[in-house]
Scaffold this active site. Structure first.
Site, PDB file in Angstrom:
ATOM      1  N   SER B 134      30.674  38.960  46.293  1.00 12.13           N
ATOM      2  CA  SER B 134      31.234  39.762  46.830  1.00 12.13           C
ATOM      3  C   SER B 134      30.269  40.545  46.974  1.00 12.13           C
ATOM      4  O   SER B 134      29.898  41.952  47.406  1.00 12.13           O
ATOM      5  CB  SER B 134      32.458  40.379  46.052  1.00 12.13           C
ATOM      6  OG  SER B 134      33.152  39.603  46.483  1.00 12.13           O
ATOM      7  N   HIS B 400      35.310  37.851  52.186  1.00  7.20           N
ATOM      8  CA  HIS B 400      34.848  36.724  52.549  1.00  7.20           C
ATOM      9  C   HIS B 400      36.149  35.911  52.361  1.00  7.20           C
ATOM     10  O   HIS B 400      36.984  36.217  52.446  1.00  7.20           O
ATOM     11  CB  HIS B 400      33.812  35.973  51.688  1.00  7.20           C
ATOM     12  CG  HIS B 400      34.050  36.270  50.281  1.00  7.20           C
ATOM     13  ND1 HIS B 400      35.262  35.777  49.557  1.00  7.20           N
ATOM     14  CD2 HIS B 400      34.248  37.037  48.731  1.00  7.20           C
ATOM     15  CE1 HIS B 400      35.751  36.272  48.305  1.00  7.20           C
ATOM     16  NE2 HIS B 400      35.180  37.063  48.131  1.00  7.20           N
ATOM     17  N   HIS B 499      34.944  30.485  47.236  1.00 17.69           N
ATOM     18  CA  HIS B 499      34.682  31.698  48.475  1.00 17.69           C
ATOM     19  C   HIS B 499      34.458  30.493  49.437  1.00 17.69           C
ATOM     20  O   HIS B 499      33.187  29.345  49.682  1.00 17.69           O
ATOM     21  CB  HIS B 499      33.548  32.390  48.848  1.00 17.69           C
ATOM     22  CG  HIS B 499      33.456  32.990  47.126  1.00 17.69           C
ATOM     23  ND1 HIS B 499      32.831  34.409  47.835  1.00 17.69           N
ATOM     24  CD2 HIS B 499      34.998  33.670  46.419  1.00 17.69           C
ATOM     25  CE1 HIS B 499      33.472  35.142  45.957  1.00 17.69           C
ATOM     26  NE2 HIS B 499      34.309  34.799  46.070  1.00 17.69           N
TER      27      HIS B 499
END
Lengths: 249, 537
Positions: B134, B400, B499
């Site tokens: 992030s 993301h 992610h």
């Protein structure tokens, strides 16, 4: 991800252990005039420190999930009205449960790394791990005791105990509770080829305990929720690799 | 906790030209809106029931797009909504869940921001990552550059653990929030994560390591300021007007008990109580930490509001009602923020982050990820109600994605949290077992069958685990997979789900929104906002 740890803990707490109380116990050998019988459902149980050993034989099979636990684990336990600490000194690991108002805060302590992983109440709820304070404090679910056959209180060397026996969901239980300190002196459970025995080695009033929990004030505390975003942290990588996996439903 | 000061004189000079333009714009908007409404089948809740109706609905949607000409005028305000980890599959599943929970057709339902007129893909790869965290992705959005993992509004030439304040300053990149403050605009950040977490932090802090949130997190000898301190020592304009989120302990000294959890203390080793400093350094300022205090804040008389509602992250939306001290919802925080910021006639910049979608996905818990996504949608709807399309650019995107999938061939209307079924009859996998529509490609939900390993506390390692039966997956027949605490299955064993690297969507409405189209690098988002605000050099 930490279900295995929790399951291990819950087994330690709620399931197995055995106590051999008397011989090594710090408690007086004869019934003391001021010895009180503690109501196990009391909101505030006596502040104590204790030492246990858990031994297991065989493998446990439960809902297709299994614990690979060592044959013998020694551990220490500290309890006051707001905090419960457990340590396995030989492994440098600990567990901390804190009661803060209506919330339960849990930390897993890694003493060698001087770091901790904290689980907020919401994390525990999401992981379906919401132990009652009473269960943590007694190391046993009081609802389980209700399902077992309870004997009359017996006094041995001035110590009041009550024995519980029975079978619940294919598991055979034998529990001895020390009613002066509200702790199990012995927990035995068996099902199939698996058996576990936890026994109390020593118990002390908290202020008289010969050992104290490892100080954790300076530990770097990581949120459980942040572990997924710390993919490059060597400590997190190590811990995650150690955790194993357990699917829960 | 509240510091009051006589209200500053607001700028009152509004030129006649500006007034005329405003009236004209409003008049045009009303006329246009009436016409648009006539052709808005995509926003009706009525599901087409025949081929002809579907055809007409599709045709009408094209007409709407033909009619919506680009809004070329400058934006006065910009609101950037970020769903942390809100990939396209998350948006789709949340859309279905929201509809089904409301008793509507889930597949035909649309989240608030899905009705926006402009859409693009955002390429989230960072300067050194194919799949990003992030910090660089949020930096891309607010600073206009791609940078490395862990970096908070510093460029890719910095070392991940750069301790020097001088070096960090040299590598720092000015953010859209800082530029807005320089121009006299109001600024705010709202998040459900810690206020010092990566996505909110990129707005006001510059540091090489996202984990340096309090001074106690800094390495020995470091001269760079920790993230929390940078909020209080913010050098641009008159400082942030709104700062709402979690992470209270990072602002409190380690000698002071937390107000909500008295057994806990702050994390700061420097003895500073930054919550007190907030109210002492700003006029008409307030600091709040619970819902009652938050509700009592009067936006008309409050110019600088700091709200820190948890020691760490705020609650998931699904758990928010159970917080004893009470926490405002993302929608409530967004509303309060806008009402404080909109007092500035020069406009405002606001970031609103649903920070915990990401956390729930990491934990393999789809329910909380989706309900937090719905909460973000609600906040966007509120922002749309409180702002005007002609002067406020609203962007909704994610930093993301996650490895979250919607699989199988369930019938339309099949419960999205349930087991895949056709006309109510469970579909079976190759082993003859039912499976859920929602799963993860990796994460803690790995079931592993005969290959499973378990934690061994004796040596903190893993050992092969015995496995009862011959099934390679659990039998979910009797399992309530819609339970909020159900952990979806995962293919690859990982303690935390990860992610994902595919593109995420950008939804945009308002002036400058027409720039959002095609496949854009994520850092283009900053440039869209800057262009809309007239900052482009």
């Amino acid at each position: 991800m930490f279900n295995t740890i929790f399951k291990f803990l819950s087994k330690l707490f709620a399931l197995g252990l055995l106590i051999v109380l008397a011989a090594c116990s710090h408690v007086p050998a004869k019934q003391a005039a001021n010895t009180q019988i503690i109501d196990l459902s009391a909101a505030n149980l006596p502040a104590v420190a204790a030492e246990f050993v858990t031994t297991r034989t065989g493998e446990e099979h439960e809902h297709d999930e299994h614990q690979a636990l060592p044959a013998k684990v020694s551990w220490r336990f500290w309890r006051d009205s707001q905090q419960i600490t457990i340590e396995r000194p030989q492994l440098g690991l600990g567990e901390l449960w804190q009661r803060d108002g209506q919330e339960l805060i849990h930390r897993k302590l890694y003493h060698q790394d001087q770091r901790a992983i904290e689980f907020q109440a919401g994390d525990l709820r999401m992981l379906d791990i919401t132990p009652s304070w009473q269960k943590l404090a007694l190391l046993l679910d009081s609802q389980l005791l209700d399902k077992l056959t309870a004997e009359e209180i017996e006094w041995t060397d001035g110590i009041p105990t009550r024995e519980y026996q029975g079978k619940v969901a294919d598991t055979k239980w034998h529990v001895v509770m020390r009613l002066d300190v509200a702790l199990p002196a012995l927990i035995e459970r068996e099902h199939g080829e698996f058996s576990e025995r936890t026994e109390l080695l020593n118990a002390y009033p908290l202020k008289a305990a010969p050992w104290q929990p490892t100080p954790v004030n300076g530990y770097d505390v990581i949120d459980f929720a942040d572990l997924g975003d710390k993919e490059s942290d060597p400590f997190v990588i190590k811990v995650q690799a150690q955790m194993g996996h357990e699917h829960h439903h | 906790m509240k510091k009051t000061h006589p209200q500053k004189l607001a700028a009152v000079a509004v030129g006649a030209f500006g007034f005329t333009l405003s009236v004209a714009a409003v008049a045009h908007d009303h006329a246009d809106r009436d016409h648009r409404d006539y052709h808005k089948p995509a926003q009706t809740s009525q599901v087409p029931t025949s081929g002809l109706e579907w055809f007409k609905a599709g045709e009408a949607a094209v007409l709407v797009n033909k009619r919506d000409v680009a809004q070329l005028r400058k934006a006065k305000n910009v609101i950037l909504f970020v769903g942390d980890g809100m990939g396209v599959s998350t948006v789709t599943a949340a859309r279905i869940l929201e509809g089904q929970m409301a008793g509507r057709d889930g597949e035909f339902n649309r989240l608030g921001f899905e009705k926006f007129n402009n859409l693009a893909f955002s390429v989230t790869a960072s300067a050194n990552q194919q799949t990003s965290d992030s910090a660089p992705t949020a930096t891309a959005m607010v600073a206009g550059i791609k940078t490395n993992d862990g970096a908070i509004s510093v460029d890719q030439s910095i070392n991940r653990t750069e301790p020097s304040a001088e070096v960090t300053a040299a590598k720092s990149v000015k953010t859209i929030l800082e530029r807005a403050e320089e121009r006299g605009m109001s600024t705010g950040v709202v998040t459900t994560a810690r206020f010092t977490h990566a996505t909110p932090a990129v707005n006001y802090a510059h540091i090489s390591n996202r984990d340096w949130e309090a001074d106690s997190n800094l390495p020995a000898g470091a001269t760079v300021k920790d993230i929390a301190r940078q909020l209080l020592e913010f050098p641009y304009g008159d400082g942030l007007e709104v700062a709402l989120g979690g992470g209270r302990s990072y602002f409190m000294p380690n000698t002071i008990a937390d107000p909500e959890y008295p057994t806990q203390k702050g994390r700061r080793a420097d003895g500073r109580d930054l919550t007190l400093e907030w109210t002492s350094q700003y006029n008409n300022s307030d600091y709040v930490w619970n819902k009652a205090q938050f509700d009592a804040v009067n936006p008309a008389s409050t110019d600088h509001l700091l709200g820190l509602f948890e020691r760490s992250h705020m609650r998931y939306e699904a758990d928010r009602a159970q917080d004893a001290a009470g926490e405002p919802s993302l929608t409530e925080m967004t509303e309060k923020a806008i009402k404080i910021l909109e007092k500035n006639r020069k406009g405002y910049y606001l970031m609103v982050e649903a920070g915990r979608i990401d956390h729930a996905h990491h934990a393999g818990n789809a329910y909380r990820a989706l309900t937090d996504t719905v909460a973000l949608s609600d906040a966007v709807k509120k922002a749309k109600q409180l702002t005007r399309d002609e002067d406020t650019l609203i962007l909704v995107t994610a930093d993301h994605s996650h490895v979250f999938t919607i699989a199988g061939y369930p019938s339309r209307g099949n419960p999205i949290l349930g087991k895949t079924a056709v006309d109510g009859i469970a579909t079976k996998d190759g082993l003859g077992l039912p499976y859920t529509t929602l799963t993860y490609a990796n994460g803690p939900g790995w079931t592993g069958g005969l290959q499973r390993k378990e934690f061994n506390p004796a040596n903190e390692g893993t050992v092969a685990a015995a496995y009862a039966g011959s099934k390679l997956r659990p039998d979910l027949t009797a399992v309530d997979t819609a339970n909020p605490n159900y952990m979806q299955e995962a293919t690859v064993p990982m303690s935390a789900e990860t992610h994902a690297g595919e593109d995420v969507a950008i939804y945009a409405d308002g002036p400058g929104a027409y720039l959002v189209r095609g496949t854009l690098e994520q850092n283009v988002i900053y440039h869209v906002m800057a262009d809309a605000l007239g900052m482009r050099k």
